[in-house]
Scaffold this motif. Structure first.
Motif, PDB file in Angstrom:
ATOM      1  N   GLY A 228      13.416  14.896  21.727  1.00  0.00           N
ATOM      2  CA  GLY A 228      12.644  13.664  21.714  1.00  0.00           C
ATOM      3  C   GLY A 228      13.356  12.521  21.021  1.00  0.00           C
ATOM      4  O   GLY A 228      13.209  11.365  21.409  1.00  0.00           O
ATOM      5  N   ILE A 229      14.132  12.818  19.965  1.00  0.00           N
ATOM      6  CA  ILE A 229      14.790  11.772  19.176  1.00  0.00           C
ATOM      7  C   ILE A 229      16.024  11.208  19.871  1.00  0.00           C
ATOM      8  O   ILE A 229      16.324  10.022  19.802  1.00  0.00           O
ATOM      9  N   SER A 230      16.757  12.071  20.559  1.00  0.00           N
ATOM     10  CA  SER A 230      18.076  11.697  21.074  1.00  0.00           C
ATOM     11  C   SER A 230      18.032  10.534  22.052  1.00  0.00           C
ATOM     12  O   SER A 230      17.156  10.440  22.906  1.00  0.00           O
ATOM     13  N   GLU A 231      19.000   9.644  21.900  1.00  0.00           N
ATOM     14  CA  GLU A 231      19.172   8.543  22.857  1.00  0.00           C
ATOM     15  C   GLU A 231      19.878   9.085  24.102  1.00  0.00           C
ATOM     16  O   GLU A 231      20.230  10.256  24.183  1.00  0.00           O
ATOM     17  N   SER A 232      20.113   8.245  25.074  1.00  0.00           N
ATOM     18  CA  SER A 232      20.620   8.709  26.364  1.00  0.00           C
ATOM     19  C   SER A 232      21.949   9.449  26.245  1.00  0.00           C
ATOM     20  O   SER A 232      22.139  10.517  26.824  1.00  0.00           O
ATOM     21  N   LYS A 233      22.846   8.922  25.435  1.00  0.00           N
ATOM     22  CA  LYS A 233      24.155   9.576  25.302  1.00  0.00           C
ATOM     23  C   LYS A 233      24.007  10.927  24.626  1.00  0.00           C
ATOM     24  O   LYS A 233      24.582  11.929  25.061  1.00  0.00           O
ATOM     25  N   ALA A 234      23.207  10.937  23.579  1.00  0.00           N
ATOM     26  CA  ALA A 234      23.012  12.188  22.847  1.00  0.00           C
ATOM     27  C   ALA A 234      22.276  13.200  23.705  1.00  0.00           C
ATOM     28  O   ALA A 234      22.573  14.384  23.683  1.00  0.00           O
ATOM     29  N   SER A 235      21.302  12.735  24.490  1.00  0.00           N
ATOM     30  CA  SER A 235      20.543  13.660  25.325  1.00  0.00           C
ATOM     31  C   SER A 235      21.445  14.348  26.330  1.00  0.00           C
ATOM     32  O   SER A 235      21.275  15.532  26.628  1.00  0.00           O
ATOM     33  N   GLY A 236      22.417  13.568  26.866  1.00  0.00           N
ATOM     34  CA  GLY A 236      23.350  14.185  27.802  1.00  0.00           C
ATOM     35  C   GLY A 236      24.095  15.337  27.160  1.00  0.00           C
ATOM     36  O   GLY A 236      24.212  16.413  27.747  1.00  0.00           O
ATOM     37  N   LEU A 237      24.567  15.145  25.942  1.00  0.00           N
ATOM     38  CA  LEU A 237      25.257  16.219  25.229  1.00  0.00           C
ATOM     39  C   LEU A 237      24.304  17.378  24.920  1.00  0.00           C
ATOM     40  O   LEU A 237      24.673  18.546  24.998  1.00  0.00           O
TER      41      LEU A 237
END
Length: 506
Positions: A471-480
């Motif tokens: 839930g916290i992760s931004e788009s770049k982080a979510s991809g990882l």
């Protein structure tokens, strides 16, 4: 019994005699026509330093101590401990949770536990469960159940139990249960020795109830081979009744001998509304407005996220608190969609309250960097504590004393005896997991996957952190995040030759 020593040991174990209470033994010697020995024993006993009261009197004094503690500590609920002006009366606001029985060997959940005290009732054959296992997801109300049981006992209910000991596993410092009772519950001037407490419990074993709250929060080195583990597995204090709460599947090896298995499912739709009514008992309009908003959210959102959010008692408490804030700030149109957004909102409100308290001006409604830096340092330290499989912060673990003023960490002084080391901890473990996820998300934003890899080394233990992280992760982080998740799933599929589609992201 093969010899007199066996008899002597049995008399000690059953509490008939002790170093401070030899009256029974003196009478036995007289009945055996050994008056000289009886007189010598009496003379020796009188020459020894005497503590006040007989064992029976000390039992009554112990009961009085315990009831005083539970009435004092558990009469009020404080959903957010850093909101000092928000304290709710337990007997007024407590709302029944949905609790299901699980029969041994069964796959599906069984019947609903209609009343909390029903877990202590005897079955058709007159037997009652001596080891009770209560499982539930994070913040589902397991600790509140224990507090309610202890409070009810202190108020005269559960009369079948003469003694009740409520022990929080997160505060366990040693391996002996008796030591924990003294550390967590009894005052320094209780005038009861360790040996006397052992004897009192031995005498009252069948009418003694232990509450071990949060077994998943005790570290492995402290539970392995401990009296707590032995008590749960019926290798110690066999006839006592012991209730153990834990998150699912984290301490299964210690819970296999439990007679009764209960799962806490949280609030139903009816009990969610009931809790909101109790919370806003003096403001029916606000209660009605929040319930109407929840009804609309249930209709608009097709996923299970809103249902899961509202099943959790802690989350419903947060929503009530936020709704008051939304009302003041004209934000009634906003509603958190999941538990990550909910925690983020509570955190933002907390930081703004801190700014107001310290006369720190907001930048166009935004929290200034000096305060967010405190938040970020708390997140780093939380990640270190979580990675070390700890819950409590020592003074040496705190890199920035300013974040202590935020009110998110509670200073631990224990119930009575001051511990050698000053400790700090989050009121609820989910906040430690939230801040851990917050830090890992910031790592992912710069391409560092170390923290995420550590989570996936034990995904079962880290499931709550992973949910927050998603839930916290931004788009770049979510991809990882999802790349790493898919790699883990592929590894499992290859290892177990799992058919395609057998795993899915929850």
């Amino acid at each position: 019994m093969e010899d007199p020593l066996d008899l002597f040991n049995a008399l000690i174990q059953t509490g008939y005699i002790s170093k401070t209470d030899t009256g029974f033994l003196q009478n036995m010697l007289l009945l055996l026509k050994l008056p000289t020995l009886s007189e010598e024993l009496q003379t020796f006993h009188k020459s020894q330093p005497q503590s006040e009261g007989t064992l029976t009197e000390k039992t009554e004094r112990l009961v009085e101590y315990l009831k005083h503690i539970y009435k004092g500590h558990f009469a009020l609920l404080q959903p957010i401990p850093w909101y000092d002006d928000l304290k709710l009366k337990l007997k007024e606001v407590y709302t029944r949770l949905e609790v299901k029985k699980v029969e041994r060997g069964a796959i599906k959940e069984g019947q609903d536990l209609k009343c909390l005290h029903d877990m202590f009732m005897a079955d058709e054959e007159g037997q009652h469960a001596q080891r009770i296992r209560i499982e539930g997801p994070p913040a589902m109300g397991k600790s509140t159940i224990c507090r309610k049981i202890a409070y009810d006992w202190a108020c005269g209910e559960l009369k079948q139990y003469k003694l009740l000991f409520f022990l929080e596993m997160r505060h366990v410092t040693g391996s002996e249960v008796i030591d924990e009772i003294f550390t967590q519950l009894l005052p320094d001037d209780c005038l009861i020795t360790k040996e006397e407490l052992e004897n009192i419990i031995s005498q009252q074993e069948k009418s003694t109830l232990f509450l071990f709250d949060g077994l998943d929060e005790i570290t492995k080195d402290k539970i392995e081979g401990s009296e707590i583990a032995k008590s749960i597995n019926k290798k110690l204090r066999v006839f006592c009744t012991t209730v153990v709460t834990t998150r699912p599947r984290l301490r299964d090896k210690y819970l296999s001998n439990c007679d009764l298995y209960l799962i806490v499912k949280g609030f139903t739709k009816k009990s969610t509304n009931e809790y909101i009514d109790k919370y806003f008992k003096d403001d029916k309009d606000t209660s009605m407005a929040l319930k109407q908003k929840i009804k609309l959210q249930r209709e608009d959102i097709t996923s299970d996220s809103i249902t899961d959010l509202l099943r959790n008692p802690l989350h419903v408490s947060f929503l009530c608190i936020l709704w008051e804030d939304y009302k003041l700030s004209k934000k009634e149109n906003y509603f958190p969609k999941n538990h990550t957004e909910l925690y983020s909102e509570v955190l933002e409100c907390t930081l703004k309250r801190y700014c107001a308290k310290k006369d720190i001006e907001l930048n166009d409604g935004e929290i200034p960097k000096i305060v967010t830096d405190y938040r970020d340092k708390l997140a780093i330290d939380s990640y270190k504590i979580y990675s070390a499989d700890k819950i409590n912060f020592l003074k040496t673990d705190i890199s920035c004393e300013q974040y202590l003023d935020l009110g998110l960490l509670v200073r631990d002084l224990g119930h009575s005896r001051i511990k050698a080391q000053e400790l700090y901890f989050f009121y609820h473990k989910t906040w430690l997991e939230f801040f851990t996820a917050f830090y890992i998300s910031s790592q992912l934003e710069v391409g560092d996957t170390t923290g995420l890899d550590n989570l996936f080394s034990n995904p079962q233990k880290s499931s709550s952190v992973l949910k927050f992280l998603a839930g916290i992760s931004e788009s770049k982080a979510s991809g990882l995040l999802f790349d790493r998740f898919n790699q883990k799933i592929q590894t499992l599929k290859n290892k177990f030759n799992t058919p395609k589609g057998a795993f899915r992201w929850q």
